[in-house]
Design a protein around this motif. Structure first.
Motif, PDB file in Angstrom:
ATOM      1  N   ASN A  31      26.175  36.809   5.767  1.00 21.15           N
ATOM      2  CA  ASN A  31      26.526  35.442   5.378  1.00 21.15           C
ATOM      3  C   ASN A  31      26.255  35.237   3.891  1.00 21.15           C
ATOM      4  OD1 ASN A  31      23.817  34.451   4.949  1.00 21.15           O
ATOM      5  ND2 ASN A  31      23.598  34.247   7.169  1.00 21.15           N
ATOM      6  N   GLU A  33      24.407  33.161   2.285  1.00 15.82           N
ATOM      7  CA  GLU A  33      23.008  32.961   1.910  1.00 15.82           C
ATOM      8  C   GLU A  33      22.306  34.301   1.670  1.00 15.82           C
ATOM      9  OE1 GLU A  33      19.038  30.676   3.604  1.00 15.82           O
ATOM     10  OE2 GLU A  33      20.543  31.365   5.036  1.00 15.82           O
ATOM     11  N   ILE A  34      22.560  35.252   2.541  1.00 12.65           N
ATOM     12  CA  ILE A  34      21.941  36.574   2.397  1.00 12.65           C
ATOM     13  C   ILE A  34      22.524  37.306   1.193  1.00 12.65           C
ATOM     14  CG2 ILE A  34      21.715  38.844   3.476  1.00 12.65           C
ATOM     15  CD1 ILE A  34      21.429  37.352   6.163  1.00 12.65           C
ATOM     16  N   TYR A  37      20.971  35.858  -1.870  1.00 15.53           N
ATOM     17  CA  TYR A  37      19.570  36.268  -1.978  1.00 15.53           C
ATOM     18  C   TYR A  37      19.464  37.682  -2.556  1.00 15.53           C
ATOM     19  CZ  TYR A  37      14.845  37.605  -0.750  1.00 15.53           C
ATOM     20  OH  TYR A  37      13.553  38.067  -0.808  1.00 15.53           O
ATOM     21  N   GLN A  65      21.084  38.768  14.046  1.00 17.44           N
ATOM     22  CA  GLN A  65      19.935  37.887  13.888  1.00 17.44           C
ATOM     23  C   GLN A  65      19.324  37.969  12.482  1.00 17.44           C
ATOM     24  OE1 GLN A  65      17.226  38.891  17.032  1.00 17.44           O
ATOM     25  NE2 GLN A  65      18.570  38.107  18.619  1.00 17.44           N
ATOM     26  N   ASN A  67      18.241  37.285   8.808  1.00 18.57           N
ATOM     27  CA  ASN A  67      18.024  36.098   7.989  1.00 18.57           C
ATOM     28  C   ASN A  67      17.347  36.532   6.677  1.00 18.57           C
ATOM     29  OD1 ASN A  67      15.251  36.455   8.514  1.00 18.57           O
ATOM     30  ND2 ASN A  67      15.346  35.114  10.295  1.00 18.57           N
ATOM     31  N   VAL A  68      17.148  35.593   5.784  1.00 23.48           N
ATOM     32  CA  VAL A  68      16.605  35.907   4.461  1.00 23.48           C
ATOM     33  C   VAL A  68      15.207  36.516   4.574  1.00 23.48           C
ATOM     34  CG1 VAL A  68      15.842  34.908   2.271  1.00 23.48           C
ATOM     35  CG2 VAL A  68      18.018  34.226   3.247  1.00 23.48           C
ATOM     36  N   GLU A  69      14.386  36.006   5.489  1.00 24.58           N
ATOM     37  CA  GLU A  69      13.030  36.539   5.642  1.00 24.58           C
ATOM     38  C   GLU A  69      13.062  38.012   6.052  1.00 24.58           C
ATOM     39  OE1 GLU A  69      13.992  33.592   7.175  1.00 24.58           O
ATOM     40  OE2 GLU A  69      13.073  32.335   5.637  1.00 24.58           O
ATOM     41  N   ARG A  70      13.938  38.348   6.988  1.00 22.42           N
ATOM     42  CA  ARG A  70      14.052  39.746   7.446  1.00 22.42           C
ATOM     43  C   ARG A  70      14.598  40.624   6.329  1.00 22.42           C
ATOM     44  NH1 ARG A  70      12.399  44.157   9.340  1.00 22.42           N
ATOM     45  NH2 ARG A  70      13.809  45.334  10.653  1.00 22.42           N
TER      46      ARG A  70
END
Length: 92
Positions: A31, A33-34, A37, A65, A67-70
């Motif tokens: 996505n 956002e990723i 980042y 699944q 996300n930015v944290e991962r």
């Protein structure tokens, strides 16, 4: 004689375009956002490519699944590399 030129970090738009092209080539769907980042964190085109290579090893379930944290966890070594101090003893 030779040509001297500086190599600077690509601007944000260029980094995003590099990521989008490389992701399409590797059939990786991320996505925006990723992608943003990764583009913000990576220092050069090599780091962008390395980041996508690291993400490409995820299976379909993990990828869905993501996300930015991962991504931050996966890319910690690329995004925040520890500066290693080179010493003579370390080389020998």
């Amino acid at each position: 004689m030779g040509l001297v030129c500086g190599l600077e970090r690509p601007n944000e738009i260029t980094r995003l375009e590099i990521l989008e092209i490389k992701a399409m080539e590797k059939n990786i769907r991320l996505n925006s956002e990723i992608l943003k980042y990764i583009a913000d964190c990576a220092q050069n085109a090599g780091a962008l490519s390395g980041a996508l290579n690291r993400i490409s090893i995820l299976d379909n379930h993990e990828m869905s699944q993501l996300n930015v944290e991962r991504v931050n966890e996966l890319l910690a070594e690329i995004i925040n590399p520890e500066k290693k101090r080179l010493t003579v003893q370390g080389v020998i």
